[in-house]
Write an enzyme that holds these catalytic residues in place. Structure first.
Site, PDB file in Angstrom:
ATOM      1  N   ASP A 209      -4.496   0.963 -11.667  1.00 61.57           N
ATOM      2  CA  ASP A 209      -4.081   1.815 -10.349  1.00 61.57           C
ATOM      3  C   ASP A 209      -4.989   1.602  -9.364  1.00 61.57           C
ATOM      4  O   ASP A 209      -5.211   2.751  -8.507  1.00 61.57           O
ATOM      5  CB  ASP A 209      -3.621   3.078 -10.480  1.00 61.57           C
ATOM      6  CG  ASP A 209      -2.554   3.642  -9.320  1.00 61.57           C
ATOM      7  OD1 ASP A 209      -2.188   2.597  -8.530  1.00 61.57           O
ATOM      8  OD2 ASP A 209      -2.258   4.838  -9.571  1.00 61.57           O
TER       9      ASP A 209
ATOM     10  N   GLY B 195      -5.720   8.685  -4.592  1.00 62.18           N
ATOM     11  CA  GLY B 195      -6.071   7.388  -5.131  1.00 62.18           C
ATOM     12  C   GLY B 195      -7.554   7.223  -5.206  1.00 62.18           C
ATOM     13  O   GLY B 195      -8.364   7.756  -4.564  1.00 62.18           O
TER      14      GLY B 195
ATOM     15  N   HIS C  37      -9.302   3.437  -0.133  1.00 59.66           N
ATOM     16  CA  HIS C  37      -9.035   4.270   1.065  1.00 59.66           C
ATOM     17  C   HIS C  37     -10.520   4.023   1.612  1.00 59.66           C
ATOM     18  O   HIS C  37     -11.476   3.972   1.455  1.00 59.66           O
ATOM     19  CB  HIS C  37      -8.580   5.520   0.783  1.00 59.66           C
ATOM     20  CG  HIS C  37      -7.343   5.816   0.219  1.00 59.66           C
ATOM     21  ND1 HIS C  37      -6.142   5.596   0.788  1.00 59.66           N
ATOM     22  CD2 HIS C  37      -7.088   6.163  -0.904  1.00 59.66           C
ATOM     23  CE1 HIS C  37      -5.127   6.047   0.203  1.00 59.66           C
ATOM     24  NE2 HIS C  37      -5.568   6.340  -1.194  1.00 59.66           N
TER      25      HIS C  37
ATOM     26  N   HIS D 148       1.309   4.055 -14.992  1.00 59.33           N
ATOM     27  CA  HIS D 148       0.323   5.004 -15.323  1.00 59.33           C
ATOM     28  C   HIS D 148       0.686   6.436 -15.742  1.00 59.33           C
ATOM     29  O   HIS D 148       0.796   7.557 -15.239  1.00 59.33           O
ATOM     30  CB  HIS D 148      -0.537   5.531 -13.831  1.00 59.33           C
ATOM     31  CG  HIS D 148       0.477   5.639 -12.717  1.00 59.33           C
ATOM     32  ND1 HIS D 148       1.569   6.394 -12.585  1.00 59.33           N
ATOM     33  CD2 HIS D 148       0.418   4.837 -11.530  1.00 59.33           C
ATOM     34  CE1 HIS D 148       2.293   5.985 -11.499  1.00 59.33           C
ATOM     35  NE2 HIS D 148       1.740   5.295 -10.940  1.00 59.33           N
TER      36      HIS D 148
END
Lengths: 311, 466
Positions: free
Chosen positions: B344, B363, B348, B271
């Site tokens: 990526d 994230g 959550h 990334h």
């Protein structure tokens, strides 16, 4: 006319005419403070909740008095810092307050942006009483009020804000507030404590206090958090004081009769000498008094119009 | 079971060609491909015939299989051939995502291998590479074996685990890298936790080189990034949020490139998000250092301006950067400096994510929005051709990981994705197959959607009108 939004979350989004409205309203409110009976029935039956996730005596008491002088019921909720770590407490507290029907929630929170989060969760009006290193709009409004009261007109004034700009919500709110009212804002501090690209706010950047003070109408000193030294942001208190403390000699560089301001609490002998803090030019106590008047004005403008957040 | 993908625009990302071909799939392999293949098979493809039947779809995510015309009239009445009409759609090698967090074992409330694999299939990915920051971390053969077996049981997409560089991702001692390699890891990474000790990183690279596997580096100098929650710039100044300077990434990219030069190890930079990182990788490639890198859809799509709402869904590490950086990422994609587009994917739970910005975890999920963003933000505006974009999601990651994938060829494994480039759809997180709902793209209208995902000749996801 009234305020456009039912919340006061920041100075960045507020319009100059709204600032003017708050300052004008605060003038009338200040008159009440000097009556023998300091109480009007304006907000009788309204509930103000002071929700403080950070210790603060000055701001909390100021809001509490403002609410009481306007006959509102006022409750204080202080959350221990430990319960904030997981964050649920803000959501849960918001739910509780919503269920209890608070009309205005005054929030002090260690995290930048928390008042926006709260405003989405409740129907009440939310007043940001300081969020992290973001903004402290009521402080800026009381500073504007104090300067306007002393100088008559805000436009064309020069204001120097000195100290740890990077971590200062007071500085951010004042940069927006004074700039919007047509004043010129200079900010000054060690390069390590100047936020990135801050000039894009319209503020002028200085690193030498002597240059920043040259010919200004107002000097605003910021409190130095002593623990910043451990973070490597300055080498020692001694050197910081040598470079950035406001003493009589430096104050003489400003315009004669320049105002000396400080949001408090003071580190005497660090960012400001006692001789300056206690001088006739200092308006630090007036700031405190005006804080009550400005917060009365805000409570009146918000709670007076929105009951439980509904117009 | 035999399957025919009919009339699709078949992309060969190696030769960079697009040709209209039929593809016959039998026994999990590509049996034949060519123009007018359908005719040569003597299939009765009269559109008026109403022989409706169903292509078996393995997905157990509760989706209705789609009905369409099916001809089972092969001359000798052999087993039926299911025909999927993919006219005007791109038929591409199965997409490979080389940066996914599946969260299992340890964080099953966020995602499991099964739900992550479902999300991958939905997003057009036939192979995914999972990062080792599980609990326990994937630093030993047992965890790798668990992931492999669970993925196999799930039977959705190919899951290729990475192993950690250091034990417990603690940055102190090397993992048993050779044993991990033996167990089948495709790369090493301490993703999320950069290896701070440069000497240890040097040894990790030396060791990985011996094993002929790449090291994937999450480049972040932790002291420089310390406390930061968003990109350091004017936005962080305004919002009063602590910034992560571009330098925090670039310092580490520079270090790891130098170490790759020293050791000869293949370094894959995860990334990349800044203009400086792109420039460092470009210069390293010119010098002949064995370095590749990836970019995520959110980094080439969004800038730090979206953080202004304090929406925790915009919080990601590396952070969303400035306009100059996004422009540099586009340039890097175009000139080939950036080899790979990877998501990526970092799920959550809502309880974790819907907090004040500063305390919410970093994230965002990415598997199910990747193709839509690649098409809408790169292919349609002309930054990449369809071939170039597909190469960065197929043959390029395959080469980096030494996988025999990324190309549709006769005799090869039938991992195939069909993309409808004209389909406009709205991102609805509540309809995701994965568990995570943490996306900043909720409500976005995107053009381009994977409509068939086929792994080893079996359809894992299909969404066709007819």
């Amino acid at each position: 006319m009234g305020l456009k939004e039912k919340h006061l979350l920041d100075m960045q989004g507020i319009a100059p005419e709204e600032i003017k409205l708050v300052l004008d309203t605060a003038s009338s409110m200040k008159e009440i403070l000097f009556r023998s009976i300091k109480k009007v029935p304006t907000l009788r039956g309204r509930t103000i909740a002071n929700v403080f996730y950070e210790p603060s005596t000055r701001t909390r008491v100021s809001f509490e008095l403002a609410a009481k002088y306007l006959s509102a019921d006022c409750i204080n909720i202080s959350a221990a810092a430990s319960s904030v770590v997981k964050g649920e407490s803000l959501v849960d507290t918001a739910r509780t307050l919503k269920a209890m029907g608070a009309d205005v929630i005054v929030l002090r929170h260690p995290h930048s942006g928390a008042p926006y989060h709260l405003a989405k969760l409740v129907s009440a009006c939310v007043i940001n009483a300081g969020d992290g290193t973001h903004e402290h709009p009521t402080q800026a409004l009381l500073d504007l009020f104090t300067v306007q009261e002393a100088k008559g007109e805000l436009a064309a004034l020069k204001i120097a804000i000195i100290g740890d700009i990077l971590h200062s919500r007071v500085a951010r709110s004042n940069i927006w507030g004074f700039t919007k009212m047509g004043a010129t804002v200079r900010i000054c501090g060690p390069t390590t404590m100047i936020p990135v690209a801050v000039e894009r706010t319209g503020a002028h950047l200085y690193t030498r206090i002597e240059e920043a003070l040259d010919g200004v109408d107002v000097v605003m000193m910021l409190r130095l958090q002593l623990e910043r030294q451990q973070q490597g942001l300055f080498p020692s208190i001694r050197e910081y004081t040598r470079l950035y403390s406001l003493d009589r000699q430096r104050l003489a560089l400003a315009k004669p009769g320049a105002l000396v301001m400080h949001p408090g609490p003071l580190n005497r002998g660090v960012e400001i000498t006692s001789a300056v803090a206690d001088s006739a030019q200092a308006v630090i106590d007036t700031q405190v008094t005006n804080g009550v008047a400005v917060r009365m004005a805000l409570l009146y403008l918000l709670a007076g119009r929105f009951a439980g957040g509904e117009e | 079971m035999k399957l025919l993908l009919k009339d699709g625009k078949v992309i060969n990302p190696v030769n960079k060609t697009i040709t209209i071909q039929d593809i016959l799939i039998a026994d999990g392999k590509v049996a034949a491909m060519g123009k007018e293949l359908a005719a040569s098979l003597n299939l009765d493809l009269d559109e008026s015939t109403d022989g409706r039947s169903t292509v078996p779809v393995d997905s157990n995510s509760g989706f209705q299989p789609v009905f369409f015309n099916n001809k089972e009239t092969s001359k000798n009445a052999c087993p039926p051939i299911f025909v999927i009409n993919v006219k005007d759609k791109y038929v591409v090698p199965g997409l490979i995502d080389l940066h996914v967090h599946l969260r299992e074992p340890g964080f099953e409330e966020k995602e499991t291998i099964a739900t992550g694999a479902q999300a991958a299939a939905r997003g057009g990915f036939t192979s995914i590479v999972c990062m080792p920051n599980t609990e326990p971390p994937a630093d030993n053969q047992a965890v790798i074996s668990y992931i492999q077996q669970t993925a196999q049981k799930t039977g959705m997409v190919n899951v290729f685990p990475t192993g950690t560089i250091t034990q417990g991702r603690a940055g102190k001692e090397l993992s048993e890298m050779a044993s991990l390699a033996e167990q089948g890891v495709v790369a090493f990474s301490d993703d999320g936790a950069p290896v701070v000790n440069a000497k240890l990183m040097r040894h990790a690279m030396e060791y990985a080189k011996m094993l002929n596997l790449p090291v994937i580096s999450h480049c972040e100098e932790p002291a420089l990034a310390y406390g930061g929650v968003m990109h350091e710039g004017f936005m962080s100044t305004m919002l009063g949020l602590a910034g992560i300077p571009a330098a925090a990434e670039e310092v580490m990219v520079a270090r790891d490139i130098i170490l790759a030069g020293l050791t000869g190890c293949h370094l894959h930079v995860a990334h990349v998000s800044t203009a400086g990182s792109v420039e460092l990788v470009r210069a390293a490639k010119e010098k002949g250092i064995k370095v590749t890198c990836e970019v995520t859809p959110h980094h080439f799509t969004l800038t730090d301006e979206v953080v202004s709402s304090y929406d925790p869904h915009t919080k990601v590490n590396p952070p969303l950067r400035g306009k100059v950086d996004v422009a540099a990422l586009h340039a890097g994609l175009k000139d080939g400096t950036i080899d790979v587009i990877a998501t990526d994917h970092a799920p959550h739970t809502p309880e974790e994510k819907e907090l004040e910005f500063e305390i919410a975890p970093f994230g965002m999920v990415g598997l199910e929005t990747a193709v839509g963003l690649v098409w809408t933000k790169l292919v349609i505006p002309g930054i990449l051709t369809a071939c170039e974009a597909v190469a960065k999601m197929t043959v390029n990651p395959a080469r980096i990981l030494n996988l025999k994938k990324g190309l549709i060829e006769t005799g090869g494994e039938a991992d195939i994705t069909v993309i409808d480039p004209n389909l406009t759809w709205v991102v609805k997180p509540e309809e995701f197959a994965g568990k995570g709902r943490n996306t900043p793209f909720s409500g976005w209208s995107l053009k381009g959607l994977p409509v068939v995902t086929m792994v080893g000749g079996r359809v894992k996801w299909m969404k066709l009108d007819k």
